[in-house]
Design a protein around this motif. Structure first.
Motif, PDB file in Angstrom:
ATOM      1  N   SER A   1     -25.958 -35.621  30.752  1.00  0.00           N
ATOM      2  CA  SER A   1     -25.093 -35.270  31.084  1.00  0.00           C
ATOM      3  C   SER A   1     -24.391 -34.248  31.478  1.00  0.00           C
ATOM      4  O   SER A   1     -25.130 -33.204  31.941  1.00  0.00           O
ATOM      5  CB  SER A   1     -23.655 -35.051  29.335  1.00  0.00           C
ATOM      6  OG  SER A   1     -24.903 -33.952  29.071  1.00  0.00           O
ATOM      7  N   GLY A   2     -22.844 -33.861  32.429  1.00  0.00           N
ATOM      8  CA  GLY A   2     -23.089 -32.466  32.479  1.00  0.00           C
ATOM      9  C   GLY A   2     -23.087 -31.320  31.692  1.00  0.00           C
ATOM     10  O   GLY A   2     -23.401 -30.129  32.255  1.00  0.00           O
ATOM     11  N   THR A   3     -22.887 -31.708  30.464  1.00  0.00           N
ATOM     12  CA  THR A   3     -22.886 -30.724  29.166  1.00  0.00           C
ATOM     13  C   THR A   3     -24.872 -30.684  29.041  1.00  0.00           C
ATOM     14  O   THR A   3     -24.899 -28.959  29.087  1.00  0.00           O
ATOM     15  CB  THR A   3     -22.808 -30.634  27.450  1.00  0.00           C
ATOM     16  OG1 THR A   3     -20.769 -31.329  28.081  1.00  0.00           O
ATOM     17  CG2 THR A   3     -23.259 -29.995  26.558  1.00  0.00           C
ATOM     18  N   GLN A   4     -24.952 -31.375  29.348  1.00  0.00           N
ATOM     19  CA  GLN A   4     -26.605 -30.773  29.325  1.00  0.00           C
ATOM     20  C   GLN A   4     -27.285 -30.094  30.240  1.00  0.00           C
ATOM     21  O   GLN A   4     -28.463 -29.672  29.972  1.00  0.00           O
ATOM     22  CB  GLN A   4     -27.496 -32.360  28.719  1.00  0.00           C
ATOM     23  CG  GLN A   4     -27.313 -32.567  27.328  1.00  0.00           C
ATOM     24  CD  GLN A   4     -28.083 -34.310  26.849  1.00  0.00           C
ATOM     25  OE1 GLN A   4     -27.377 -35.123  27.045  1.00  0.00           O
ATOM     26  NE2 GLN A   4     -28.932 -33.401  26.207  1.00  0.00           N
TER      27      GLN A   4
ATOM     28  N   ALA B   1     -14.197 -25.446  36.865  1.00  0.00           N
ATOM     29  CA  ALA B   1     -13.312 -25.978  36.070  1.00  0.00           C
ATOM     30  C   ALA B   1     -12.909 -27.501  35.508  1.00  0.00           C
ATOM     31  O   ALA B   1     -13.867 -28.460  36.593  1.00  0.00           O
ATOM     32  CB  ALA B   1     -11.840 -25.145  36.203  1.00  0.00           C
ATOM     33  N   SER B   2     -12.553 -27.943  34.652  1.00  0.00           N
ATOM     34  CA  SER B   2     -11.780 -28.878  34.203  1.00  0.00           C
ATOM     35  C   SER B   2     -10.499 -29.684  34.818  1.00  0.00           C
ATOM     36  O   SER B   2     -10.056 -30.579  34.766  1.00  0.00           O
ATOM     37  CB  SER B   2     -12.452 -29.442  32.545  1.00  0.00           C
ATOM     38  OG  SER B   2     -13.824 -29.040  32.272  1.00  0.00           O
ATOM     39  N   ALA B   3      -9.606 -27.917  35.000  1.00  0.00           N
ATOM     40  CA  ALA B   3      -8.534 -28.607  35.505  1.00  0.00           C
ATOM     41  C   ALA B   3      -8.118 -27.272  35.957  1.00  0.00           C
ATOM     42  O   ALA B   3      -6.990 -26.065  35.910  1.00  0.00           O
ATOM     43  CB  ALA B   3      -7.652 -28.203  34.234  1.00  0.00           C
TER      44      ALA B   3
ATOM     45  N   ALA C   1     -22.499 -22.057  38.986  1.00  0.00           N
ATOM     46  CA  ALA C   1     -21.395 -22.943  39.119  1.00  0.00           C
ATOM     47  C   ALA C   1     -21.072 -24.520  39.006  1.00  0.00           C
ATOM     48  O   ALA C   1     -22.154 -24.615  39.363  1.00  0.00           O
ATOM     49  CB  ALA C   1     -20.834 -23.026  41.258  1.00  0.00           C
ATOM     50  N   ASP C   2     -20.997 -24.737  38.351  1.00  0.00           N
ATOM     51  CA  ASP C   2     -20.190 -26.046  37.571  1.00  0.00           C
ATOM     52  C   ASP C   2     -18.876 -26.684  38.788  1.00  0.00           C
ATOM     53  O   ASP C   2     -18.419 -26.819  37.762  1.00  0.00           O
ATOM     54  CB  ASP C   2     -19.818 -26.162  36.187  1.00  0.00           C
ATOM     55  CG  ASP C   2     -19.284 -27.612  35.187  1.00  0.00           C
ATOM     56  OD1 ASP C   2     -19.310 -28.306  36.013  1.00  0.00           O
ATOM     57  OD2 ASP C   2     -19.389 -26.983  34.479  1.00  0.00           O
ATOM     58  N   ILE C   3     -19.574 -27.273  39.022  1.00  0.00           N
ATOM     59  CA  ILE C   3     -18.854 -28.498  40.341  1.00  0.00           C
ATOM     60  C   ILE C   3     -18.490 -29.557  40.008  1.00  0.00           C
ATOM     61  O   ILE C   3     -18.583 -30.869  40.591  1.00  0.00           O
ATOM     62  CB  ILE C   3     -19.199 -28.218  41.419  1.00  0.00           C
ATOM     63  CG1 ILE C   3     -20.868 -29.220  41.620  1.00  0.00           C
ATOM     64  CG2 ILE C   3     -19.440 -26.644  42.382  1.00  0.00           C
ATOM     65  CD1 ILE C   3     -20.856 -29.223  43.353  1.00  0.00           C
TER      66      ILE C   3
ATOM     67  N   HIS D   1     -20.544 -38.294  37.828  1.00  0.00           N
ATOM     68  CA  HIS D   1     -19.624 -38.940  37.861  1.00  0.00           C
ATOM     69  C   HIS D   1     -18.182 -39.586  37.966  1.00  0.00           C
ATOM     70  O   HIS D   1     -17.294 -40.284  37.656  1.00  0.00           O
ATOM     71  CB  HIS D   1     -19.706 -40.569  36.010  1.00  0.00           C
ATOM     72  CG  HIS D   1     -19.725 -38.815  34.987  1.00  0.00           C
ATOM     73  ND1 HIS D   1     -20.480 -38.736  34.724  1.00  0.00           N
ATOM     74  CD2 HIS D   1     -18.498 -38.457  34.709  1.00  0.00           C
ATOM     75  CE1 HIS D   1     -20.270 -37.607  33.603  1.00  0.00           C
ATOM     76  NE2 HIS D   1     -18.900 -37.840  33.379  1.00  0.00           N
ATOM     77  N   LYS D   2     -18.385 -38.055  38.374  1.00  0.00           N
ATOM     78  CA  LYS D   2     -16.585 -37.880  38.886  1.00  0.00           C
ATOM     79  C   LYS D   2     -16.526 -37.825  40.398  1.00  0.00           C
ATOM     80  O   LYS D   2     -15.981 -39.105  40.787  1.00  0.00           O
ATOM     81  CB  LYS D   2     -15.851 -36.263  38.504  1.00  0.00           C
ATOM     82  CG  LYS D   2     -16.479 -36.344  36.990  1.00  0.00           C
ATOM     83  CD  LYS D   2     -15.565 -34.673  36.089  1.00  0.00           C
ATOM     84  CE  LYS D   2     -15.703 -34.902  35.023  1.00  0.00           C
ATOM     85  NZ  LYS D   2     -17.203 -34.743  34.747  1.00  0.00           N
ATOM     86  N   THR D   3     -15.558 -36.860  41.228  1.00  0.00           N
ATOM     87  CA  THR D   3     -15.311 -37.739  42.500  1.00  0.00           C
ATOM     88  C   THR D   3     -17.062 -37.992  43.070  1.00  0.00           C
ATOM     89  O   THR D   3     -16.758 -38.438  44.685  1.00  0.00           O
ATOM     90  CB  THR D   3     -14.866 -35.711  43.328  1.00  0.00           C
ATOM     91  OG1 THR D   3     -15.335 -34.718  42.694  1.00  0.00           O
ATOM     92  CG2 THR D   3     -13.462 -35.921  43.433  1.00  0.00           C
TER      93      THR D   3
END
Ligand code: PLP
Length: 412
Positions: free
Chosen positions: A93-96, A171-173, A196-198, A225-227
């Motif tokens: 996952s992104g967190t991992q 960021a998330s938002a 950088a967390d993209i 899984h996002k953009t």
């Protein structure tokens, strides 16, 4: 689903209900998307049957030759997509992915400097309820209270004062462009690493529609899984000299067997993202977000920072006297799925909030364009302004279903 319907009708029924929910409604959650048939097939494939601890060419199990091929393709395609020297596609996952960078390059008790959760940051950037806030010291920057955008001067001052080991950006938002060069230069100035967390904007970065962080900052992490429109999962990129410690941190540091069906599906996603049509798709995500933002503002709603540069926008409902929770619930009844979200200078809890986060990746995947965004923007405003009026919400719901029926979820 023919096997499932026979062997486990309860689960088959749940999946069918969810298919109908996705088909008949409008998904405007900024972190969600609609993957291709090809990605679904790879995820649901026999690649799930195998243990493949280790990395290609260095596995702890026999019989991994085809898994090596799949993981090598995933890594090579990801490197090509972002121009990276090194890639790790195993984080679950992104967190991992973030965890691996912290574990590789920080000692317990050292300091992270990152964006506040209630101003757009992510839990895995230092929240007290995440491992990050328990294992590390955390200092956090926000946005400028007037412009509601990042103020690099203040972040630099904080970096000098706090002396972090890693500065996290992404960021998330946050609806605006992030200056990765500026962040790396601030990190260099205090001898810190820059991560950088993209996760949210990866598709935009890969296609040059947002500046790419790869090759600019020390580490880039992302979700897939996002953009990027792939299976749920994470990935890490950096220069080759920093990669060995990342590999070790992912496995055996914090994960066991890689999810090889997901890694195979990541390879498919990266292949799709390398096609010219993926750039066109991401251009449309941005065009759609701009039109949706304009429509909401024309209808008297306030957007944090006054607009958007990317795929998402944040609505501030303070003037309407509504909470994010109330608006999310009412829009849900109308078939429009969004999430409540904190806004800068938030006064309410994360379960209530004063804002809504709205994003265009999923509706753009369904083929919707500017004309549909104008309709959707007007409907969102109508529901927000008539939140007590069940008949109006029902009317919007009918229109939402009619529009959704014209944009098949999985066109053949
Ligand atoms: N980083 C950012 C910026 C995110 O927005 C998210 C998820 O929304 C993550 C990391 C975490 O990803 P995951 O949910 O896969 O752990």
């Amino acid at each position: 689903m023919s096997y499932l319907a026979k062997t486990d009708p309860a689960i088959a029924d749940i999946i069918e209900k969810e298919r109908l929910r996705q088909t008949n409604g409008l998904e405007l959650i900024a972190s969600e998307n609609v993957v291709s048939h090809a990605v679904l097939e790879a995820m649901g494939s026999i690649m799930t049957n195998k243990y493949a601890e280790g990395y290609p060419g260095k596995r702890y199990y026999g019989g991994c030759e085809f898994h090596d091929m799949a993981e090598n393709l995933a890594r090579d395609r990801l490197k090509q997509l972002f121009g990276a020297e090194y890639a790790n596609v195993q984080p679950h996952s992104g967190t991992q992915a973030n965890m691996a960078v912290y574990f590789a390059y920080m000692k317990l008790g050292e300091k992270i400097l990152s964006m506040k959760l209630n101003q757009g940051g992510h839990l895995s950037h230092g929240s007290p309820v995440s491992f990050t806030g328990k294992f590390y010291q955390v200092a956090q920057y926000g946005v400028d209270p007037k412009t509601e955008m990042l103020d690099y001067g203040i972040i630099e001052e904080m970096a000098k004062k706090e002396k972090p080991q890693i500065i996290v950006c992404g960021a998330s938002a946050y609806p605006r462009t992030i200056d990765f060069k500026e962040f790396q230069s601030i990190a260099d100035g205090v001898g810190a690493y820059c991560l950088a967390d993209i996760a949210h904007i990866a598709g935009l970065c890969a296609t040059g529609l947002h500046p790419n962080s790869v090759g600019v900052v020390n580490f880039t992490t992302t979700t897939t899984h996002k953009t990027l429109r792939g299976p749920r999962g994470g990935a890490i990129m950096c220069n080759a000299d920093l990669g060995t410690l990342i590999d070790k941190a992912v496995f055996p540091g914090m994960q066991g067997g890689p999810l090889m069906h997901t890694i195979t599906a990541k390879a498919v996603c990266f292949h799709e993202a390398l096609q010219p049509s993926f750039k066109e798709y991401n251009k449309q995500i941005i065009k759609n977000a701009k039109v949706l933002a304009e429509t909401l503002m024309e209808n008297g709603l306030r957007l944090v920072s006054g607009g958007t540069d990317n795929h998402l926008m944040l609505l501030d409902l303070t003037e309407q006297g509504l909470t994010g929770l109330e608006a999310e619930t009412a829009l849900g009844k109308a078939g429009i799925t969004v999430n409540k979200n904190t806004i800068p200078n938030e006064t309410k809890s994360p379960f209530v909030t004063s804002g809504l986060r709205v994003g265009t990746p999923a509706v753009t995947s369904r083929g919707m364009k500017e004309a549909e965004m104008r309709l959707i923007g007007t409907w969102i405003a109508t529901v927000i302004k008539n939140i007590q009026n069940e008949a109006t919400i029902k009317d919007v719901h009918t229109k939402v279903e009619a529009l959704s029926s014209k944009f098949t979820l999985y066109p053949e």
